[in-house]
Design a protein around this motif. Structure first.
Motif, mmCIF file in Angstrom:
data_model
loop_
_atom_site.group_PDB
_atom_site.id
_atom_site.type_symbol
_atom_site.label_atom_id
_atom_site.label_comp_id
_atom_site.label_asym_id
_atom_site.label_seq_id
_atom_site.Cartn_x
_atom_site.Cartn_y
_atom_site.Cartn_z
ATOM 1 N N VAL A 69 0.841 -1.204 0.000
ATOM 2 C CA VAL A 69 0.000 0.000 0.000
ATOM 3 C C VAL A 69 0.876 1.254 0.000
ATOM 4 C CG1 VAL A 69 -1.686 1.341 1.328
ATOM 5 C CG2 VAL A 69 -1.966 -1.136 1.106
ATOM 6 N N PHE A 70 1.909 1.277 0.832
ATOM 7 C CA PHE A 70 2.827 2.414 0.909
ATOM 8 C C PHE A 70 3.534 2.625 -0.420
ATOM 9 C CE2 PHE A 70 7.134 4.020 2.375
ATOM 10 C CZ PHE A 70 6.698 5.332 2.557
ATOM 11 N N LEU A 71 3.939 1.532 -1.049
ATOM 12 C CA LEU A 71 4.600 1.601 -2.353
ATOM 13 C C LEU A 71 3.690 2.281 -3.375
ATOM 14 C CD1 LEU A 71 6.493 -1.408 -3.924
ATOM 15 C CD2 LEU A 71 4.863 -0.135 -5.287
ATOM 16 N N GLY A 72 2.428 1.866 -3.409
ATOM 17 C CA GLY A 72 1.483 2.465 -4.345
ATOM 18 C C GLY A 72 1.236 3.936 -4.063
ATOM 19 N N GLU A 73 1.170 4.303 -2.790
ATOM 20 C CA GLU A 73 0.956 5.705 -2.431
ATOM 21 C C GLU A 73 2.143 6.570 -2.861
ATOM 22 O OE1 GLU A 73 -1.655 7.118 -1.313
ATOM 23 O OE2 GLU A 73 -2.895 5.385 -0.758
ATOM 24 N N THR A 266 8.038 15.231 -2.845
ATOM 25 C CA THR A 266 8.358 16.238 -1.842
ATOM 26 C C THR A 266 8.188 15.654 -0.443
ATOM 27 O OG1 THR A 266 6.083 17.053 -1.739
ATOM 28 C CG2 THR A 266 7.541 18.048 -3.393
ATOM 29 N N LYS A 267 8.723 16.388 0.558
ATOM 30 C CA LYS A 267 8.575 15.923 1.938
ATOM 31 C C LYS A 267 7.104 15.897 2.347
ATOM 32 C CE LYS A 267 13.134 17.423 3.569
ATOM 33 N NZ LYS A 267 13.875 18.299 4.511
ATOM 34 N N ALA A 268 6.358 16.893 1.895
ATOM 35 C CA ALA A 268 4.926 16.932 2.221
ATOM 36 C C ALA A 268 4.196 15.737 1.605
ATOM 37 C CB ALA A 268 4.314 18.236 1.720
ATOM 38 N N ALA A 269 4.543 15.396 0.352
ATOM 39 C CA ALA A 269 3.910 14.248 -0.308
ATOM 40 C C ALA A 269 4.310 12.940 0.367
ATOM 41 C CB ALA A 269 4.302 14.216 -1.786
ATOM 42 N N VAL A 271 4.974 12.612 3.594
ATOM 43 C CA VAL A 271 4.155 12.538 4.807
ATOM 44 C C VAL A 271 2.723 12.136 4.457
ATOM 45 C CG1 VAL A 271 3.199 13.878 6.720
ATOM 46 C CG2 VAL A 271 5.595 14.188 6.053
ATOM 47 N N ASP A 272 2.200 12.688 3.352
ATOM 48 C CA ASP A 272 0.853 12.322 2.907
ATOM 49 C C ASP A 272 0.769 10.832 2.582
ATOM 50 O OD1 ASP A 272 -0.027 14.902 3.198
ATOM 51 O OD2 ASP A 272 0.199 15.420 1.071
ATOM 52 N N SER A 273 1.835 10.285 1.984
ATOM 53 C CA SER A 273 1.864 8.854 1.663
ATOM 54 C C SER A 273 1.792 8.014 2.932
ATOM 55 C CB SER A 273 3.141 8.512 0.879
ATOM 56 O OG SER A 273 3.206 9.213 -0.328
ATOM 57 N N LEU A 274 2.559 8.419 3.944
ATOM 58 C CA LEU A 274 2.526 7.706 5.226
ATOM 59 C C LEU A 274 1.144 7.772 5.862
ATOM 60 C CD1 LEU A 274 5.925 8.808 6.827
ATOM 61 C CD2 LEU A 274 5.325 6.519 6.037
ATOM 62 N N MET A 275 0.538 8.954 5.858
ATOM 63 C CA MET A 275 -0.774 9.126 6.472
ATOM 64 C C MET A 275 -1.834 8.323 5.715
ATOM 65 S SD MET A 275 -0.194 10.930 9.094
ATOM 66 C CE MET A 275 -1.871 11.291 9.592
ATOM 67 N N ALA A 276 -1.768 8.347 4.376
ATOM 68 C CA ALA A 276 -2.736 7.591 3.578
ATOM 69 C C ALA A 276 -2.582 6.098 3.813
ATOM 70 C CB ALA A 276 -2.554 7.919 2.093
ATOM 71 N N THR A 277 -1.345 5.633 3.943
ATOM 72 C CA THR A 277 -1.103 4.220 4.223
ATOM 73 C C THR A 277 -1.683 3.831 5.577
ATOM 74 O OG1 THR A 277 0.929 4.250 2.915
ATOM 75 C CG2 THR A 277 0.673 2.440 4.477
ATOM 76 N N MET A 278 -1.486 4.696 6.568
ATOM 77 C CA MET A 278 -2.020 4.400 7.903
ATOM 78 C C MET A 278 -3.546 4.391 7.904
ATOM 79 S SD MET A 278 0.572 6.170 10.656
ATOM 80 C CE MET A 278 0.783 7.746 9.871
ATOM 81 N N ARG A 279 -4.162 5.325 7.142
ATOM 82 C CA ARG A 279 -5.626 5.333 7.065
ATOM 83 C C ARG A 279 -6.138 4.055 6.409
ATOM 84 N NH1 ARG A 279 -4.866 10.915 5.917
ATOM 85 N NH2 ARG A 279 -4.814 10.457 3.684
ATOM 86 N N THR A 280 -5.487 3.660 5.323
ATOM 87 C CA THR A 280 -5.892 2.437 4.622
ATOM 88 C C THR A 280 -5.722 1.224 5.509
ATOM 89 O OG1 THR A 280 -5.271 3.392 2.484
ATOM 90 C CG2 THR A 280 -5.481 0.997 2.586
#
Length: 433
Positions: A69-73, A266-269, A271-280
């Motif tokens: 999931v993290f890879l895809g994000e 980017t660093k913001a993206a 962090v967004d990837s990590l957050m999206a992975t955690m939500r999923t």
């Protein structure tokens, strides 16, 4: 209580809880608890529930799920996915290149990401506005992208095949291998749909675009990351170098490096990837945990075994049983999303398929294709709503549904081919073993 009384009560309570709006993981757990308490009592049930839930969260095989999931994000939030589409469209100068490029980009994205919805969102977010601007028919544009996302579910790594292997206790590596040839065939059938569409409706597809040629460096930077990530996953698993979990870890690390290096992450993206992975994973983790409780109750009352014996007592043809199962899943897919269906129904269905004499690796591919159809069938077709949300100013949900129909028909053709020629799915796993 008899097994059928428990089974009907369990499913009835589950349907009721879902109907009143309870999220599916909580509905599954709540439906299981009354029966769990009747089996063990309150104090014992509490301890066994804690142990079973903890067992899910520390399962080594399941560790691959958040990694994929993290890879895809990461790919979705960097330029790797969009650049792949731009090359498939702009680098190949033929009429309909945007449509063919969408299929090719979705297939390439499927080789590094196991989520249908992420595939449609990533490629569709770039391709749909571009195709509409170029003058492609709205139904064709939306249909090819909604269907193209399903290639991520069949081509390895596939989250549905991964969950199927966990539920049925089949080799994840063999399931991934089995999806390769059907996945490539499905991508080819999608291309054929576009060719036929262009012949029948020439005005729906504009002439080839003329643009600057791509340099060898640009091509390498575009295709290279996808090929490298895909090779890490496929070669390491199929050659026996790594387990799926180890391959997912190495691939996720490689994707992180490539996303920053050539993908403009980017660093913001990040962090967004990590957050999206955690939500999923918050949702998937609850669903997996609830599925363990649900499965424990069913197995305690031997519902899958008794259901299989009851069904086989009618002495039905194995192919008639298979047809019933496929129709059941296609209809159920109109109301439930694939992951929920897998954990709710598969523990009962797969023993029946095995008892009917079918190979469970082969059925994994058949099952996954029915799940692809499920994400394209209203009213709960996830890919339909993803594409409609992307193009909401230009595309209606009716356009997406109508555009998806020819592609659903090709999936049914592939299902028929797999039933007639099972070697399409099991030849490569047999060869590799």
């Amino acid at each position: 209580m008899e097994w059928y009384e428990v089974g009907l009560s369990l499913m009835g309570l589950l349907v009721l809880l879902i109907f009143i709006g309870l999220p599916i993981p909580f509905a599954m757990a709540a439906a299981s608890l009354p029966f769990l308490l009747s089996i063990q009592g309150f104090s014992t049930s509490l301890v066994s529930t804690e142990l079973k839930l903890w067992g899910v969260w520390i399962d080594y095989i399941l560790l691959s799920v958040p990694l994929f999931v993290f890879l895809g994000e990461l790919i979705g939030r960097s330029r790797i996915g969009p650049d792949l589409y731009r090359f498939m469209h702009g680098g190949i100068r033929v009429r309909g290149s945007a449509a063919y490029g969408s299929i090719g980009a979705c297939a390439g994205f499927g080789a590094v990401c196991g989520s249908s919805m992420v595939g449609s969102l990533t490629i569709g977010g770039v391709a749909l506005p571009e195709m509409i601007k170029l003058g492609y028919d709205r139904r064709l544009s939306s249909g090819v992208l909604a269907a193209g996302g399903t290639l991520s579910v069949l081509l390895p790594p596939s989250l549905i095949l991964l969950f199927y292997g966990i539920v049925t206790d089949q080799s994840i590596g063999q399931l991934f291998i089995a999806g390769i040839i059907p996945g490539l065939l499905l991508a080819s059938l999608f291309v054929l749909v576009v060719v036929i569409w262009a012949r029948l409706n020439p005005a729906h597809i504009p002439q080839a675009e003329k643009g600057p040629k791509w340099s060898a460096r640009d091509i390498a930077l575009t295709i290279g990351p996808v090929l490298l990530i895909g090779a890490i996953i496929t070669v390491s698993i199929y050659a026996g170098i790594a387990t799926p979990t180890e391959a997912a870890g190495v691939a996720a690390l490689a994707t992180l490096v490539l996303a920053f290096w050539v993908g403009g992450l980017t660093k913001a993206a990040f962090v967004d990837s990590l957050m999206a992975t955690m939500r999923t994973m918050g949702y998937l983790g609850l669903l997996l945990s609830a599925g363990v409780l649900f499965g424990f109750v069913m197995n305690y009352y031997q519902i899958p075994q008794q259901f299989t014996s009851f069904f086989l007592s009618f002495d039905l043809s194995p192919y008639f049983v298979l047809a019933l199962v496929i129709v059941f899943y296609i209809v159920l897919g109109m109301f439930l999303e694939p992951v929920s269906m897998t954990f709710i129904t598969l523990p009962t269905i797969y023993p029946l398929i095995a008892a009917s004499g079918f190979d469970l690796i082969w059925f994994g591919v058949v099952y996954t294709i029915t799940m692809e159809i499920a994400v394209l069938t209203p009213p709960v077709g996830l890919n339909l709503f993803v594409i409609q949300a992307i193009g909401r100013d230009h595309v209606t949900i009716g356009d997406v549904i109508k555009g998806s129909l020819p592609f659903i028909f090709t999936m049914l053709i592939l299902l028929a081919a797999l039933i007639a020629y099972p070697q399409l799915a099991i030849w490569l796993p047999d060869l590799m073993s």
